[in-house]
Design an enzyme around this catalytic site. Structure first.
Site, PDB file in Angstrom:
ATOM      1  N   GLY A  13     -13.620  -2.666  -7.892  1.00  0.00           N
ATOM      2  CA  GLY A  13     -12.388  -2.685  -7.080  1.00  0.00           C
ATOM      3  C   GLY A  13     -12.352  -4.083  -6.459  1.00  0.00           C
ATOM      4  N   MET A  14     -11.048  -4.138  -5.576  1.00  0.00           N
ATOM      5  CA  MET A  14     -10.904  -5.589  -5.053  1.00  0.00           C
ATOM      6  C   MET A  14     -11.782  -5.813  -3.862  1.00  0.00           C
ATOM      7  SD  MET A  14      -8.662  -7.155  -6.743  1.00  0.00           S
ATOM      8  CE  MET A  14      -7.651  -8.432  -5.681  1.00  0.00           C
ATOM      9  N   HIS A  15     -13.122  -6.092  -4.229  1.00  0.00           N
ATOM     10  CA  HIS A  15     -14.182  -6.125  -3.311  1.00  0.00           C
ATOM     11  C   HIS A  15     -14.169  -7.737  -2.763  1.00  0.00           C
ATOM     12  CE1 HIS A  15     -17.375  -7.907  -5.767  1.00  0.00           C
ATOM     13  NE2 HIS A  15     -16.503  -7.359  -6.781  1.00  0.00           N
ATOM     14  N   ALA A  16     -15.000  -8.094  -2.060  1.00  0.00           N
ATOM     15  CA  ALA A  16     -15.220  -9.479  -1.408  1.00  0.00           C
ATOM     16  C   ALA A  16     -14.807 -10.550  -2.588  1.00  0.00           C
ATOM     17  CB  ALA A  16     -16.476  -9.801  -0.588  1.00  0.00           C
TER      18      ALA A  16
ATOM     19  N   TYR B 125     -18.685   0.704   0.154  1.00  0.00           N
ATOM     20  CA  TYR B 125     -18.659  -0.597   0.063  1.00  0.00           C
ATOM     21  C   TYR B 125     -17.840  -1.531   1.244  1.00  0.00           C
ATOM     22  CZ  TYR B 125     -17.407  -5.127  -1.657  1.00  0.00           C
ATOM     23  OH  TYR B 125     -17.094  -6.606  -1.627  1.00  0.00           O
TER      24      TYR B 125
END
Lengths: 88, 602
Positions: A13-16, B125
């Site tokens: 997904g749109m992680h860091a 997360y």
């Protein structure tokens, strides 16, 4: 103004990492770039904004670009969402 | 001796002395600013602290870049963005201007609420990102503090909690020592991601934390820097004091405190074995499987679902040679719908980094039975109603699966594979159903992949001996050695009494395999192998000599097989193959291959 839908291809997904890459890319343009997920529209000048959207892999988001260099920005972002994002 | 269980977040074994990191908290001052000049001062102080923080992180990043530590660089880049984030800046400015807070108090409150926001997210997360926000907050506070100290007005108090939660939202930075003794194992409530990026791993050989999990940035950095780590140990970790002897098992997620001599010896041996294996993996992971004489071989993995993909890439796999679709059909009482299947395949495609995935249509029957299918008990299930035979008979089931696969293929690079093919006619009938599925999708205007390559499993002797005919119908073959072996030798692999007869090195089996590979090459059809034999080091050179181009196996077998391939040549393998094919017994063949393998290992 240019709008286009993209499927988030980043496995996590749109992680860091993708969020940081996206912000840095957007900063190169003068246009105001935003991302919409359902009712929520956030401006792409803040990593916190993107992270707090929690856009997951496979979700469809709408990109909104507005400004004098919007065509160039749209081209660069097209490459980001269709080619780069899957490896981030 | 004491044992503390946590989550193994970075594999490996480390043995050393504990260094317990105590965290001091930075407290709210409660001071209210008087007048505009003071507010302006505080906003300026904040801006300076942010600037100094960014410069500091840039410095850390330069170090990580010099060491080529990709994960560390990525995390520090995110920190730089977070430090300059307009949201944080805006909120801090409002607190100073409108509420008259000091820069320190404003930062503690703003960071505290962002941290809480992340912690409350229902996503492991995202809640892990709280540690990153905390980290940059601490860095800003440290610089604010430095400025106040030089100005002679320090205001450190310890032990007051920040926004929400049972622990302080922001803790005193700079409590992280720069110098450590050799073989130090850090024990902490939590480690800041930037601390793990910058700590000296020649001295610090591992860490254990009370909080955190697999997706914490501290854990990710530990993994990429190759130091064992255990997170999420909970309050029990507090019983450890500095200089305790610690064994850290980052694979099992165990921390052993002051072990006895026997346990210590066992772990010393385990650590050595892990190092050897790790070196092998590390040396091979990112290099392509190319033989000494320049032939490149594809190393693929067998998987059962999307969650296996991470392991595939972790072991150096280049794609998937066999995606078994049965998992989704198990443990339920009705067939999964098209949408359910589509979701499952799509999820796998999205995890695949657009690398090829060979997806096998349902291989049910035989030893894999599901009650909701309503299949009668058969005398000879392996010779009975199974796999493609069921699919061609129950076209509704087959159509549903094919539609789901064709649709999900849009999100990845799928290749379609049929199991248990015994004749050309079966392929044609299966392809007919594929055409029907496509026609339906066209009519409904649903996106799908038009040109998905089609291949078959070669696992029935009649398919193997007619490989020349089948090759004209498909794009690829995948040899399934388990079934091919049992059908060729007429040995039920479930029958204990005749287990010894089940033997893939039987010359008859080997001849079939060689023929399939030869015919594939002649007809320009890719040939891979996804059975057990592909992961057997004894068979690797023989198969290479036969001309096999793709090896597919459980991800954990990839390094060992790749190791054999990169240290040998096709030319030498051809000689081995030639000699083996002249031998008349499996015993001779295996003895010969064993001798070869031992020679290589020297």
């Amino acid at each position: 103004m240019i709008t286009k839908d993209y499927v988030i291809l980043a496995p996590q997904g749109m992680h860091a990492r993708p969020a940081t890459t996206l912000i840095k890319l957007v900063k190169q343009f003068k246009s105001v770039v935003s991302l919409r997920k359902e009712e929520k529209l956030v401006r792409l000048n803040s990593v916190l904004n993107i992270l707090s959207m929690t856009a997951k892999c496979g979700e469809t988001l709408t990109l909104v670009i507005d400004g004098e260099d919007e065509a160039a920005a749209a081209g660069a972002l097209e490459v980001f969402f269709t080619e780069q994002l899957k490896d981030l | 001796m004491k044992r503390v269980n946590g989550i193994g977040v970075s594999p490996g074994i480390s043995i050393g002395r504990a260094f317990v990191i105590e965290r001091k908290t930075m407290a709210l001052t409660g001071i209210l600013l008087q007048g505009e000049a003071e507010k302006k001062d505080e906003i300026e102080k904040f801006a300076h602290a942010v600037k100094a923080s960014i410069e500091e992180v840039e410095g850390l990043k330069a170090r990580a870049e010099a060491a080529r530590e990709r994960e560390g660089i990525d995390i520090l880049e995110t920190h730089i963005e977070l430090l300059g984030d307009p949201q944080i800046e805006g909120d801090v400015t409002v607190k100073i201007n409108e509420e008259g807070k000091t820069a320190q108090d404003a930062v503690i409150e703003v960071i505290g609420s962002v941290v809480q926001l992340f912690k409350d997210m229902d996503d492991e997360y995202m809640s892990g990102r709280a540690a990153d926000v905390e980290d940059i907050g601490n860095r800003i506070l440290k610089h604010l503090q430095d400025m106040s100290e030089t100005a002679g007005s320090a205001n450190m108090v310890s032990g007051i909690s920040g926004a929400g939660g049972d622990r302080p939202a922001v803790s005193k930075p700079g409590g992280f020592p720069q110098q450590f003794e050799e073989d130090t194992i850090l024990i902490a409530e939590d480690l800041a991601p930037s601390d793990t990026v910058s700590m000296d791993i020649k001295k610090v050989t591992g860490f254990a934390t009370q909080t955190g999990g697999k997706t914490s940035h501290a854990s990710i950095v530990a993994k990429s820097r190759g130091i064992p780590a255990v997170a999420g140990c909970g309050g029990e970790l507090r019983t450890i004091v500095s200089n305790d002897t610690i064994i850290l098992d980052g694979l099992e997620g165990v921390v052993i405190v002051n072990p006895g001599p026997e346990l210590l010896d066992a772990y010393l041996a385990k650590r050595e074995a892990y190092r050897q294996n790790g070196l092998l993996l590390l040396s091979l992971k990112d290099i392509p499987a190319v033989t000494r004489d320049g032939t490149s071989v594809k190393m693929l993995a067998n998987i059962s679902g999307p969650e296996d993909m991470e392991e595939v890439f972790g072991q150096g796999g280049e794609g998937v040679g066999l995606f078994r679709t049965e998992l989704l059909f198990m443990g339920r009482d009705s067939f999964p719908t098209e949408e359910e299947q589509f979701g499952f395949y799509k999820k796998t495609a999205l995890q695949s980094r657009q690398k090829p995935i060979i997806i096998r249509t349902l291989d049910i029957g035989g030893d894999k039975q599901w009650p909701y299918l309503g299949l009668p008990k058969e005398q000879n299930p392996f010779l009975g109603y199974r796999a493609i035979r069921i699919c061609l008979d129950r076209k509704d089931l087959f159509l549903t699966q094919l539609r789901a696969i064709l649709r999900a293929g849009v999100f990845g690079d799928f290749r379609l594979m049929f199991p248990m093919i015994s004749s050309v006619q079966e392929i044609r009938r299966a392809k007919q159903v594929v055409a029907e599925a496509k026609a339906g999708l066209v009519a409904e205007g649903i996106p799908y992949v038009e040109n998905m390559p089609v291949g078959i499993m070669i696992e029935i002797p009649s398919a193997a001996v007619t490989a020349d005919l089948l090759a004209k119908e498909v794009d690829f073959f995948s040899i399934g050695t388990n079934d091919l072996c049992q059908y060729t030798l007429a040995v039920d692999r479930m029958n204990e009494k005749i287990r010894d007869l089940y033997d893939p090195f039987n010359p008859g089996v080997l001849r079939l395999i060689r023929y399939v590979i030869e015919q594939g090459r002649q007809h320009n059809v890719h040939v891979g192998m996804c059975g057990e034999m592909a992961s057997d080091p004894l068979a690797t050179l023989l198969l290479l000599g036969m001309g096999l181009e793709e090896f597919s196996m459980g991800p954990s077998s990839i390094p060992a097989i790749k190791n054999i391939l990169v240290h040998n040549s096709v030319e030498a393998a051809k000689v081995i193959c030639k000699e083996v094919m002249e031998m008349d017994s499996s015993q001779k063949i295996q003895a010969y291959l064993k001798a070869h393998l031992q020679e290589i290992r020297k």
